[in-house]
Design an enzyme around this catalytic site. Structure first.
Site, short mmCIF file in Angstrom:
data_model
loop_
_atom_site.label_atom_id
_atom_site.label_comp_id
_atom_site.label_asym_id
_atom_site.label_seq_id
_atom_site.Cartn_x
_atom_site.Cartn_y
_atom_site.Cartn_z
N GLY A 10 0.84 -1.19 0.00
CA GLY A 10 0.00 0.00 0.00
C GLY A 10 0.87 1.24 0.00
N GLY A 12 0.65 5.83 0.85
CA GLY A 12 -0.12 6.98 1.30
C GLY A 12 0.68 8.24 1.12
CB VAL A 16 5.70 2.75 0.12
CG1 VAL A 16 5.62 3.79 -0.98
CG2 VAL A 16 7.14 2.49 0.53
CG ASP A 124 -7.21 9.47 9.13
OD1 ASP A 124 -8.27 9.89 8.63
OD2 ASP A 124 -6.23 9.13 8.45
#
Length: 283
Positions: A10, A12, A16, A124
């Site tokens: 993944g 962001g 990574v 979040d």
């Protein structure tokens, strides 16, 4: 620690996440790597390391396995979750039946409650940060992850800085003065999406999303809401109460009639058949 990096799992804003194998033991981890040239990323990963060290031991919070640095990056090791996240799952499967949504929410709520009891608010909470440990598993095994923007409210009770993802932000956070109640709002957004497949407040840009949140006009009349129980809608409304002092409390979520009705039924079904499709996700 001597590691071998594998495929990317993944990515962001901060960095990574890659597969990482400990060469000496063969143990595999998910490794988040951030560049030392990115001050915000460095701040976030140090926050996440510090907070995860305080939150170890809960089965529904991602496990932390240490960190190391090289000349370019800071690397943080976490347990592997091979099933992706809830956002990806919903994209494939669509909105969840109420019994499944309740089981997922019950697990997430317990993880967030564990955080709050230790003075940590996540800030979040969203589908992307709820991980699936395996391809096939029960909702009771979900993992809460990504604590890079979390905060310790055990000393400071009122916060001003904006943190989080636009669709999930509470109105008081946008106003610049908030506390841990913002996590309940985010959970309300999450439940809304689980039940219908889209966020309660949307727009073409961040500013439009923020304006929709400030107006707070919650519409539970369009599809599929007519087919969703009044109890579920009552809970969504209570969690998305604009006034944080009137908002349902985190501790009250698990005792809400909708949660009591569907979680008990769901757990009984799961106990009778651990592979029953209504309570097991994956594919």
């Amino acid at each position: 620690m001597s590691c071998s990096f594998g495929r990317q799992l993944g990515h962001g804003v901060d960095g990574v996440v890659r597969l990482c194998t400990d060469i000496s033991s063969g143990q595999q981890y998910a490794c988040k790597s951030v560049s030392k040239n990115n001050p915000d990323a460095v701040r976030h990963i140090h926050t996440e390391i510090s907070i995860l060290q305080k939150l170890q031991g809960h089965p529904n919070i991602i496990s932390f396995h240490g960190h190391f640095e090289d000349e370019e990056c800071i690397h943080m090791l976490m347990e592997m979750c091979e099933g992706g996240n809830l956002s990806e799952y919903l994209q494939q499967k669509g909105p969840l039946p109420e019994v499944e949504a309740a089981l997922a929410m019950a697990t997430i709520i317990q993880a967030v409650l564990f955080c709050h009891e230790r003075g940590i608010m996540h800030r979040d909470l969203k589908l992307d940060n709820i991980l699936l440990p395996h391809k096939i598993y029960s909702y009771m095994e979900l993992k809460l992850a990504d604590f890079g923007t979390a905060a310790d409210f055990s000393r400071c009770r009122i916060f001003e800085e904006a943190e989080g993802t636009p669709w999930y932000l509470a109105p008081e956070l946008l106003a610049g003065s908030y506390d841990e109640k913002v996590d309940v709002w985010s959970l309300g957004v999450l439940l809304h999406i689980l039940l219908c497949g889209y966020p309660p407040f949307d727009g073409e840009s961040a500013s439009e999303i923020f304006e929709a949140i400030r107006k707070g006009k919650l519409d539970l009349k369009g599809d599929p809401w007519p087919s969703i129980s009044a109890e579920a809608k009552s809970l969504v409304k209570g969690m998305l109460q604009r006034n944080p002092f009137r908002r349902i409390k985190l501790r009250e979520l698990s005792t809400h009639p909708w949660m009591q009705r569907f979680v008990v039924a769901g757990k009984e079904t799961w106990a009778n058949s651990q592979v029953l499709s209504t309570v097991v996700v994956g594919g």
